[in-house]
Structures are given as structure tokens and as C-alpha cells.
Design an enzyme around this catalytic site. Structure first.
Site, PDB file in Angstrom:
ATOM      1  N   ARG A 261       0.926  -1.118   0.090  1.00  0.00           N
ATOM      2  CA  ARG A 261      -0.189   0.128   0.163  1.00  0.00           C
ATOM      3  C   ARG A 261       0.574   1.276  -0.257  1.00  0.00           C
ATOM      4  O   ARG A 261       1.894   1.509   0.614  1.00  0.00           O
ATOM      5  CB  ARG A 261      -0.422  -0.451   1.504  1.00  0.00           C
ATOM      6  CG  ARG A 261      -1.859  -1.309   1.027  1.00  0.00           C
ATOM      7  CD  ARG A 261      -2.821  -1.037   2.366  1.00  0.00           C
ATOM      8  NE  ARG A 261      -3.307  -2.546   2.838  1.00  0.00           N
ATOM      9  CZ  ARG A 261      -4.579  -2.972   3.516  1.00  0.00           C
ATOM     10  NH1 ARG A 261      -5.168  -1.904   3.789  1.00  0.00           N
ATOM     11  NH2 ARG A 261      -5.304  -3.581   3.162  1.00  0.00           N
ATOM     12  N   ARG A 276       2.327   0.777  10.278  1.00  0.00           N
ATOM     13  CA  ARG A 276       1.501   1.096   9.424  1.00  0.00           C
ATOM     14  C   ARG A 276       3.250   1.150   8.001  1.00  0.00           C
ATOM     15  O   ARG A 276       4.375   2.094   8.430  1.00  0.00           O
ATOM     16  CB  ARG A 276       0.698   2.710   9.284  1.00  0.00           C
ATOM     17  CG  ARG A 276       0.802   2.843   8.065  1.00  0.00           C
ATOM     18  CD  ARG A 276      -0.428   4.189   8.871  1.00  0.00           C
ATOM     19  NE  ARG A 276      -1.185   4.399   9.177  1.00  0.00           N
ATOM     20  CZ  ARG A 276      -2.875   3.634   9.256  1.00  0.00           C
ATOM     21  NH1 ARG A 276      -2.826   3.705   8.163  1.00  0.00           N
ATOM     22  NH2 ARG A 276      -3.511   4.125   9.728  1.00  0.00           N
ATOM     23  N   GLU A 348      -5.857  -1.479  16.171  1.00  0.00           N
ATOM     24  CA  GLU A 348      -5.973  -1.962  15.196  1.00  0.00           C
ATOM     25  C   GLU A 348      -5.031  -3.275  14.747  1.00  0.00           C
ATOM     26  O   GLU A 348      -4.356  -3.199  14.041  1.00  0.00           O
ATOM     27  CB  GLU A 348      -6.358  -1.419  13.624  1.00  0.00           C
ATOM     28  CG  GLU A 348      -7.087  -2.214  12.906  1.00  0.00           C
ATOM     29  CD  GLU A 348      -7.394  -1.566  11.598  1.00  0.00           C
ATOM     30  OE1 GLU A 348      -7.730  -2.142   9.993  1.00  0.00           O
ATOM     31  OE2 GLU A 348      -7.550  -0.775  11.624  1.00  0.00           O
ATOM     32  N   SER A 351     -10.055  -5.793  10.716  1.00  0.00           N
ATOM     33  CA  SER A 351     -11.068  -5.970  10.439  1.00  0.00           C
ATOM     34  C   SER A 351     -11.502  -6.796   9.660  1.00  0.00           C
ATOM     35  O   SER A 351     -11.368  -7.284   8.566  1.00  0.00           O
ATOM     36  CB  SER A 351     -11.029  -4.502   9.390  1.00  0.00           C
ATOM     37  OG  SER A 351      -9.967  -3.264  10.075  1.00  0.00           O
ATOM     38  N   ARG A 391       1.640  -6.448  12.783  1.00  0.00           N
ATOM     39  CA  ARG A 391       1.208  -6.072  13.962  1.00  0.00           C
ATOM     40  C   ARG A 391       1.196  -6.951  15.202  1.00  0.00           C
ATOM     41  O   ARG A 391       1.460  -6.433  16.662  1.00  0.00           O
ATOM     42  CB  ARG A 391      -0.337  -5.301  13.535  1.00  0.00           C
ATOM     43  CG  ARG A 391      -0.171  -3.764  12.534  1.00  0.00           C
ATOM     44  CD  ARG A 391      -1.574  -2.878  12.685  1.00  0.00           C
ATOM     45  NE  ARG A 391      -1.073  -2.060  11.670  1.00  0.00           N
ATOM     46  CZ  ARG A 391      -1.914  -1.181  11.722  1.00  0.00           C
ATOM     47  NH1 ARG A 391      -3.041  -0.940  12.570  1.00  0.00           N
ATOM     48  NH2 ARG A 391      -1.712  -0.166  10.803  1.00  0.00           N
TER      49      ARG A 391
END
Length: 431
Positions: A261, A276, A348, A351, A391
Site C-alpha cells: 500500500r 504502518r 487495529e 477488520s 502488528r
């Protein structure tokens, strides 16, 4: 993509949905295009009916020897044919514009989604585990990882660029262990494992909603090829343009892939460490379900992701995303947020979303069940992280650290780590 009939008949509902998502749509342009499309269709149908009638009349005139009148009728038919061709071309342009407009409208939130402007108004559903209280000064993973010799940020930047990192020794082994552990957890829960490509095409990204709206967040390989942002893209599109046997629903798929990303992320602590980054590993879950069962499957998928965190002994909580924080394709989303001592907060790590028939309509994924209905219906698609590997590693390093600078390996991971129970500083790794 929303059903165009639904949008035409319920524009106020779309207005309300967009307002709840802090967005807007061009309602006037939609109805302008719709009116022109219907007008073009009506004119074409009228011309086709006139042409069919004229063809019969020409035959009669020819049989009666009235050639002049027949030729005049033929000329009129030829003119109508040209006009129909022009109208067909215009209809294509109008429908392309309408599809483009529709492709930028996000899904409508489920009625159970709380209203809110941003992530500050997400609603906590439940908590599991108690955050650890340290009797020594705990370190962040971006400090402890390099000290152990398992994460190398400087060399990651050197060989790739900003927001990339290297894993060495036990860091690399821990990454592999987490991937295999998560995959095995999902296989035991009845998921079929896939090993998809990490390069995809525009049609595939359109099917799950990344294109055209989020093209700037994607890594381009060629003009029409991209690096995948998530395995959801590939798993969902396995059945693009297919009709699934309804008796086999729900289908449950899982896959590990690296994800890419270009998003820059938020300022502050998210720019440090491995929370991130531009490339990260993730194990993904995807489900195809009947509409009446999809919300049950969302609850089950969320539970399956929770079991991974529980097995690792990592404290977390589950939140329902409010309307203003909901993803483009999602009708409802639960976020799992793991406790990170360096933040003093939850971050997070998964999801889990129910997209209803939004993606299925874009990707043309249907199912049939002759025992219940004639024809076909769109399936509901669901996706969820199970889990984000980087993470999870950060959470383990921080939550399982010891005063002497070592990290205890969670018991569930010990078999995947070749029996290693403690990660100790590695000599020579950073030499």
C-alpha cells in the site's frame, strides 16, 4: 456497487447514507443520465418496431409490383438503421458514465451501524484480557526489536526505502511462525487455504472496490497490473463471473500474502516501527454467504479472528465502526484492536466486514438454489484479517518483553518456533 434500481427508487436513502459517511454524490447527474438512458431506449424500441413493420410492408409492396414505393420504404428503413446505430453508441456512452458515477458511491451502512463522524465515535463491543502492568520500564518494539537483532529499520530503508524494514534471525522465524499459526487456526475452523498471486489486474481490483476510487493508494506494476493491497482482492475474485451452487454456501477461504500500500499514514507514532508500512504480511479470511446468513457469518468471522489473539494471550477489544469510519465496500465492520504498551492504547490488528452484495454485484458473483428460487441471486461477501502479522509481532514483542531485554515466546507459538521459548539478543546480526 449499489443496485441501480434501488438508487433510482430510494435516492433519499443514498443521500442519508452519504451524509452519515461524511460524503456526497451527484444526485442530479444520476437522474439526468437515467432520464437520457430511458429516452434513448424508448426511441430505439420505437424505431425497431417501425423497422419491423416497414419490412413487412416492403414485402407486400414488392409482391404488388409497387417498386417505387418499396424503394422509398427501404430508404426510410436504412435511415432508421443509421439512427439506431447512433442511439446505441450514445446509450453506451451514457451507461458508461452512469456506471462510473455508481462505482464511486460507497455501500450503505447496515441499520445496526452507529452514526458517527470518525474513529473517535466507534463503539466498543467487548474486551478480552487485561493489559500487563510492568514493574520495569517497558520498551517499544521499535527499540527492543533492533536491540534483539530481529528488526533492522536502517537497512530496510537502505535496500528499499522509507517505511520498509528487514527481519533477521528470530525475527524472520517469528514472522513465519505467526503466518503458519494463523493459517492452521483457520484451516481447523473449516477454511480452504489458497496461495494466490500478488500481482493483479484492474478488473479484479474493480470487483472488490479498490478501483477506480483508490487507485492512488495502489502500487502500479504496469498500466493495468498492480501489487495487491490485501488477499481479499484475490480470494473474492476467485468466483468473479461465476454462479455458485447454493448448497455449498457458505464458502470459507483463507490465504497468506504480502500486501502493498502506498498510503502515507497518519502522523505521530504510526510512522515509527512496523505498525504502518508500505509492505506487510497478512493472513486473510473471505466468506461467500447467503444474504439471510451473512450477518451470522460476520459474527463467526470476528470470533475466528479473536481466537487467534486469545491463543496468543494478547489483550484486545472489539469495536463496531461508526458510519464515518466505515470502509468503502463495507455495510458493517468490527475492528479488533490489540493492546500495545508503547501506545498505552489499543491498535487495529483486524477488520472483519460484511459487504452484502456490494462486491458481488461489481464482480458478478451469484448463486443458485433450485429448491428455493428460480434463476440466480447475488451472494454476500465478507472479509477479515486473521491477522495482520507485523502488528501481531509488535504486540508480542511489547507484551511479552522481560526486564533483561529478552522476549518470551507465547506458548501456542513454541512448536512453530522449533521449541524456542525465549528470544534473546542475537550476536553478529547487526554487526
Amino acid at each position: 456497487m449499489l443496485d441501480i434500481k434501488f438508487v433510482r427508487e430510494n435516492p433519499d436513502a443514498v443521500d442519508a447514507s452519504m451524509a452519515s459517511r461524511n460524503g456526497s454524490w451527484d444526485r442530479d447527474r444520476f437522474f439526468e443520465l437515467e432520464a437520457e438512458r430511458r429516452s434513448v431506449i424508448a426511441e430505439v424500441e420505437g424505431l425497431q418496431a417501425r423497422r419491423n413493420s416497414a419490412s413487412k410492408e416492403i414485402g407486400r409492396l414488392m409482391r404488388e409490383g409497387r417498386r417505387d414505393e418499396a424503394e422509398a420504404a427501404k430508404a426510410a428503413v436504412a435511415a432508421d438503421k443509421e439512427r439506431i446505430a447512433e442511439l446505441d453508441a450514445r446509450r453506451g456512452e451514457v451507461e458508461e458514465a452512469l456506471t462510473d458515477l455508481m462505482s464511486h458511491i460507497p455501500n450503505i451502512p447496515d441499520e445496526s451501524v452507529p452514526y458517527g463522524k470518525d474513529d473517535s465515535e466507534n463503539v466498543e463491543v467487548r474486551r478480552w484480557g487485561t493489559p500487563r502492568e510492568f514493574d520495569f520500564e517497558a520498551k517499544a518494539h521499535w527499540d527492543l526489536g533492533p536491540e534483539l537483532g530481529i528488526i533492522d529499520f536502517e537497512r530496510g530503508v537502505k535496500v528499499a526505502g522509507s517505511r520498509f524494514y528487514l527481519l533477521g534471525g528470530m525475527g524472520a522465524r517469528l514472522e513465519r511462525a505467526l503466518i503458519n499459526f494463523f493459517i492452521d487456526m483457520h484451516i481447523k475452523a473449516g477454511f480452504k487455504e489458497w496461495w494466490p498471486p500478488v500481482i493483479t489486474n484492474a478488473a479484479t481490483l474493480y470487483g472488490t472496490g479498490q478501483l477506480p476510487k483508490f487507485e492512488d493508494d495502489l502500487y502500479h506494476v504496469e498500466p493495468n497490473l498492480y501489487l495487491i493491497p490485501t488477499a481479499e482482492v484475490m480470494l473474492t475474485n476467485i468466483h468473479r463471473d461465476e454462479i455458485i451452487d447454493g448448497s455449498k454456501l457458505p464458502l470459507k477461504y483463507t490465504a497468506f500474502t504480502p500486501c502493498f500500500r502506498e498510503e502515507s499514514g497518519s502522523a505521530g507514532r504510526d510512522t515509527r516501527g512496523i505498525i504502518r508500512v508500505h509492505e506487510f504480511d497478512k493472513v486473510e479470511m473471505v466468506k461467500f454467504a447467503r444474504p439471510e446468513d451473512s450477518m451470522n457469518q460476520l459474527e463467526a468471522m470476528t470470533h475466528e479472528a479473536e481466537l487467534c489473539l486469545q491463543a496468543l494471550g494478547l489483550p484486545y477489544h472489539v469495536v463496531t465502526l461508526c458510519s464515518g469510519d466505515l470502509g468503502f465496500s463495507a455495510a458493517k465492520t468490527y475492528d479488533l484492536e490489540v493492546w500495545l504498551p508503547s501506545y498505552g492504547d489499543y491498535k487495529e490488528i483486524s477488520s472483519c466486514s460484511n459487504c452484502w452484495d456490494f462486491q458481488a454485484r461489481r464482480a458478478n458473483i451469484r448463486y443458485k438454489d433450485p429448491s428455493e428460487f428460480k434463476g440466480t441471486r447475488y451472494v454476500h461477501t465478507l472479509n477479515g484479517s486473521g491477522l495482520a502479522v507485523g502488528r501481531a509481532m509488535a504486540a508480542i514483542i511489547e507484551n511479552y518483553q522481560n526486564e533483561d531485554g529478552t522476549v518470551t515466546v507465547p506458548e501456542a507459538l513454541v512448536p512453530y518456533m522449533g521449541g524456542v521459548t525465549v528470544i534473546e539478543p542475537e550476536e553478529g546480526v547487526n554487526a
